[in-house]
Design a protein around this motif. Structure first.
Motif, PDB file in Angstrom:
ATOM      1  N   SER A  30      11.547  64.402  45.504  1.00 41.89           N
ATOM      2  CA  SER A  30      11.317  63.533  44.352  1.00 41.89           C
ATOM      3  C   SER A  30      10.415  62.358  44.666  1.00 41.89           C
ATOM      4  CB  SER A  30      12.651  63.040  43.793  1.00 41.89           C
ATOM      5  OG  SER A  30      13.337  62.282  44.769  1.00 41.89           O
ATOM      6  N   SER A  31      10.142  62.074  45.917  1.00 40.03           N
ATOM      7  CA  SER A  31       9.274  60.954  46.271  1.00 40.03           C
ATOM      8  C   SER A  31       7.821  61.375  46.459  1.00 40.03           C
ATOM      9  CB  SER A  31       9.783  60.265  47.536  1.00 40.03           C
ATOM     10  OG  SER A  31       9.751  61.155  48.631  1.00 40.03           O
ATOM     11  N   TYR A  32       7.516  62.640  46.231  1.00 43.97           N
ATOM     12  CA  TYR A  32       6.164  63.143  46.398  1.00 43.97           C
ATOM     13  C   TYR A  32       5.513  63.424  45.046  1.00 43.97           C
ATOM     14  CZ  TYR A  32       7.038  63.985  51.358  1.00 43.97           C
ATOM     15  OH  TYR A  32       7.313  63.837  52.672  1.00 43.97           O
ATOM     16  N   ALA A  33       4.228  63.130  44.958  1.00 44.77           N
ATOM     17  CA  ALA A  33       3.440  63.663  43.865  1.00 44.77           C
ATOM     18  C   ALA A  33       3.126  65.119  44.204  1.00 44.77           C
ATOM     19  CB  ALA A  33       2.149  62.873  43.703  1.00 44.77           C
ATOM     20  N   MET A  34       3.087  65.962  43.191  1.00 42.45           N
ATOM     21  CA  MET A  34       2.859  67.387  43.410  1.00 42.45           C
ATOM     22  C   MET A  34       1.591  67.828  42.700  1.00 42.45           C
ATOM     23  SD  MET A  34       5.276  68.181  45.404  1.00 42.45           S
ATOM     24  CE  MET A  34       4.975  69.949  45.431  1.00 42.45           C
ATOM     25  N   HIS A  35       0.942  68.810  43.296  1.00 40.67           N
ATOM     26  CA  HIS A  35      -0.373  69.229  42.817  1.00 40.67           C
ATOM     27  C   HIS A  35      -0.504  70.747  42.844  1.00 40.67           C
ATOM     28  CE1 HIS A  35      -1.830  65.075  43.747  1.00 40.67           C
ATOM     29  NE2 HIS A  35      -0.851  65.168  44.605  1.00 40.67           N
ATOM     30  N   TRP A  36      -1.416  71.233  42.052  1.00 43.32           N
ATOM     31  CA  TRP A  36      -1.905  72.604  42.154  1.00 43.32           C
ATOM     32  C   TRP A  36      -3.410  72.554  42.375  1.00 43.32           C
ATOM     33  CZ3 TRP A  36       1.105  76.822  42.603  1.00 43.32           C
ATOM     34  CH2 TRP A  36       2.438  76.721  42.187  1.00 43.32           C
ATOM     35  N   PHE A  37      -3.860  73.324  43.351  1.00 45.65           N
ATOM     36  CA  PHE A  37      -5.273  73.536  43.613  1.00 45.65           C
ATOM     37  C   PHE A  37      -5.522  75.036  43.521  1.00 45.65           C
ATOM     38  CE2 PHE A  37      -6.969  69.513  45.380  1.00 45.65           C
ATOM     39  CZ  PHE A  37      -5.792  68.785  45.493  1.00 45.65           C
ATOM     40  N   ARG A  38      -6.776  75.417  43.490  1.00 46.09           N
ATOM     41  CA  ARG A  38      -7.126  76.837  43.515  1.00 46.09           C
ATOM     42  C   ARG A  38      -8.422  77.035  44.279  1.00 46.09           C
ATOM     43  NH1 ARG A  38      -8.589  77.806  37.083  1.00 46.09           N
ATOM     44  NH2 ARG A  38     -10.604  76.688  37.077  1.00 46.09           N
ATOM     45  N   GLN A  39      -8.538  78.250  44.806  1.00 43.09           N
ATOM     46  CA  GLN A  39      -9.752  78.594  45.543  1.00 43.09           C
ATOM     47  C   GLN A  39     -10.159  80.011  45.187  1.00 43.09           C
ATOM     48  OE1 GLN A  39      -9.494  77.993  49.793  1.00 43.09           O
ATOM     49  NE2 GLN A  39     -11.729  77.957  49.973  1.00 43.09           N
ATOM     50  N   ALA A  40     -11.310  80.127  44.556  1.00 42.50           N
ATOM     51  CA  ALA A  40     -11.873  81.420  44.191  1.00 42.50           C
ATOM     52  C   ALA A  40     -12.683  81.955  45.364  1.00 42.50           C
ATOM     53  CB  ALA A  40     -12.753  81.281  42.956  1.00 42.50           C
ATOM     54  N   PRO A  41     -12.877  83.273  45.433  1.00 43.26           N
ATOM     55  CA  PRO A  41     -13.648  83.852  46.542  1.00 43.26           C
ATOM     56  C   PRO A  41     -15.031  83.216  46.657  1.00 43.26           C
ATOM     57  CG  PRO A  41     -12.560  85.574  45.300  1.00 43.26           C
ATOM     58  CD  PRO A  41     -12.352  84.300  44.533  1.00 43.26           C
ATOM     59  N   GLY A  42     -15.356  82.776  47.863  1.00 40.65           N
ATOM     60  CA  GLY A  42     -16.675  82.211  48.111  1.00 40.65           C
ATOM     61  C   GLY A  42     -16.871  80.797  47.612  1.00 40.65           C
ATOM     62  N   LYS A  43     -15.802  80.188  47.105  1.00 42.03           N
ATOM     63  CA  LYS A  43     -15.917  78.826  46.574  1.00 42.03           C
ATOM     64  C   LYS A  43     -14.986  77.876  47.321  1.00 42.03           C
ATOM     65  CE  LYS A  43     -17.408  80.076  41.915  1.00 42.03           C
ATOM     66  NZ  LYS A  43     -17.192  79.855  40.457  1.00 42.03           N
ATOM     67  N   GLU A  44     -15.249  76.587  47.142  1.00 39.33           N
ATOM     68  CA  GLU A  44     -14.387  75.591  47.761  1.00 39.33           C
ATOM     69  C   GLU A  44     -13.087  75.440  46.978  1.00 39.33           C
ATOM     70  OE1 GLU A  44     -17.782  72.679  49.745  1.00 39.33           O
ATOM     71  OE2 GLU A  44     -16.500  71.942  48.132  1.00 39.33           O
ATOM     72  N   ARG A  45     -12.074  74.972  47.660  1.00 35.71           N
ATOM     73  CA  ARG A  45     -10.805  74.702  46.998  1.00 35.71           C
ATOM     74  C   ARG A  45     -10.989  73.543  46.017  1.00 35.71           C
ATOM     75  NH1 ARG A  45      -5.482  74.890  50.689  1.00 35.71           N
ATOM     76  NH2 ARG A  45      -6.703  76.723  51.297  1.00 35.71           N
ATOM     77  N   GLU A  46     -10.419  73.693  44.814  1.00 32.20           N
ATOM     78  CA  GLU A  46     -10.611  72.673  43.791  1.00 32.20           C
ATOM     79  C   GLU A  46      -9.291  72.256  43.169  1.00 32.20           C
ATOM     80  OE1 GLU A  46     -13.066  74.152  40.615  1.00 32.20           O
ATOM     81  OE2 GLU A  46     -11.578  75.623  39.967  1.00 32.20           O
ATOM     82  N   PHE A  47      -9.268  71.035  42.699  1.00 31.29           N
ATOM     83  CA  PHE A  47      -8.098  70.474  42.037  1.00 31.29           C
ATOM     84  C   PHE A  47      -7.883  71.133  40.679  1.00 31.29           C
ATOM     85  CE2 PHE A  47      -5.064  67.437  40.631  1.00 31.29           C
ATOM     86  CZ  PHE A  47      -5.395  67.118  39.321  1.00 31.29           C
ATOM     87  N   VAL A  48      -6.604  71.371  40.352  1.00 35.85           N
ATOM     88  CA  VAL A  48      -6.263  71.948  39.057  1.00 35.85           C
ATOM     89  C   VAL A  48      -5.403  70.984  38.238  1.00 35.85           C
ATOM     90  CG1 VAL A  48      -5.020  73.803  37.886  1.00 35.85           C
ATOM     91  CG2 VAL A  48      -6.397  74.314  39.920  1.00 35.85           C
ATOM     92  N   ALA A  49      -4.281  70.550  38.825  1.00 32.12           N
ATOM     93  CA  ALA A  49      -3.352  69.706  38.070  1.00 32.12           C
ATOM     94  C   ALA A  49      -2.482  68.915  39.035  1.00 32.12           C
ATOM     95  CB  ALA A  49      -2.480  70.544  37.140  1.00 32.12           C
ATOM     96  N   ALA A  50      -1.964  67.782  38.551  1.00 34.33           N
ATOM     97  CA  ALA A  50      -1.087  66.949  39.367  1.00 34.33           C
ATOM     98  C   ALA A  50      -0.021  66.316  38.492  1.00 34.33           C
ATOM     99  CB  ALA A  50      -1.890  65.867  40.084  1.00 34.33           C
ATOM    100  N   ILE A  51       1.108  65.990  39.128  1.00 35.53           N
ATOM    101  CA  ILE A  51       2.197  65.314  38.426  1.00 35.53           C
ATOM    102  C   ILE A  51       2.794  64.283  39.382  1.00 35.53           C
ATOM    103  CG2 ILE A  51       3.875  67.083  39.101  1.00 35.53           C
ATOM    104  CD1 ILE A  51       5.147  66.679  36.268  1.00 35.53           C
ATOM    105  N   ASN A  52       3.058  63.096  38.875  1.00 28.37           N
ATOM    106  CA  ASN A  52       3.554  62.058  39.775  1.00 28.37           C
ATOM    107  C   ASN A  52       5.037  62.288  40.083  1.00 28.37           C
ATOM    108  OD1 ASN A  52       4.766  61.124  37.358  1.00 28.37           O
ATOM    109  ND2 ASN A  52       4.602  58.991  38.050  1.00 28.37           N
ATOM    110  N   TRP A  53       5.594  61.420  40.927  1.00 28.98           N
ATOM    111  CA  TRP A  53       6.944  61.668  41.444  1.00 28.98           C
ATOM    112  C   TRP A  53       8.001  61.609  40.351  1.00 28.98           C
ATOM    113  CZ3 TRP A  53      10.850  57.818  41.736  1.00 28.98           C
ATOM    114  CH2 TRP A  53      10.431  56.538  41.324  1.00 28.98           C
ATOM    115  N   THR A  54       7.772  60.857  39.280  1.00 28.87           N
ATOM    116  CA  THR A  54       8.762  60.778  38.204  1.00 28.87           C
ATOM    117  C   THR A  54       8.621  61.915  37.205  1.00 28.87           C
ATOM    118  OG1 THR A  54       7.352  59.467  36.758  1.00 28.87           O
ATOM    119  CG2 THR A  54       8.721  58.266  38.360  1.00 28.87           C
TER     120      THR A  54
END
Length: 125
Positions: A30-54
């Motif tokens: 519960s003290s961490y912010a959580m995120h989703w990233f994604r990486q498509a073939p041949g591409k760099e990893r990119e940010f998708v979504a985030a949610i704060n600790w609350t």
């Protein structure tokens, strides 16, 4: 130390939906912010979504805004990503990530403290 395990990936047709889940080990989820990233073939990893600790603040990449929803359940140490209206360009390995910043929602790969191993999402046209 936090360990993250993703699930819920798979093959879906364009326009369909998937729900990804990420379960975290440890008592301090519960003290961490959580995120989703994604990486498509041949591409760099990119940010998708985030949610704060609350869970009261969320942030999305423009490419998924209005289609994806991030949520968390601190009692279950779980974060979800509901993905609707999926497009072929959403095809990627999706990663769950955690960071300890409780003030600012971070979006850069190098700012994350922990990573899961990823789950593959394939969207067919």
């Amino acid at each position: 130390q936090v360990q993250l395990v993703e699930s819920g990936g798979g093959l879906v047709q364009a326009g369909g939906s998937l729900r990804l889940s990420c379960v975290a080990s440890g008592r301090t989820f519960s003290s961490y912010a959580m995120h989703w990233f994604r990486q498509a073939p041949g591409k760099e990893r990119e940010f998708v979504a985030a949610i704060n600790w609350t869970g009261l603040r969320t942030y999305y990449a423009d490419s998924v805004k209005g289609r994806f929803t991030i949520s968390r359940d601190n009692a279950e140490n779980t974060v979800h990503l509901q993905m609707n209206s999926l497009k072929p360009e959403d095809t990627a390995v999706y990663y769950c990530a955690a960071d300890r910043n409780i003030v600012t929602i971070l979006t850069r790969v190098n700012d994350m403290d922990y990573w899961g191993k990823g789950t593959l999402v394939t969207v067919s046209s």
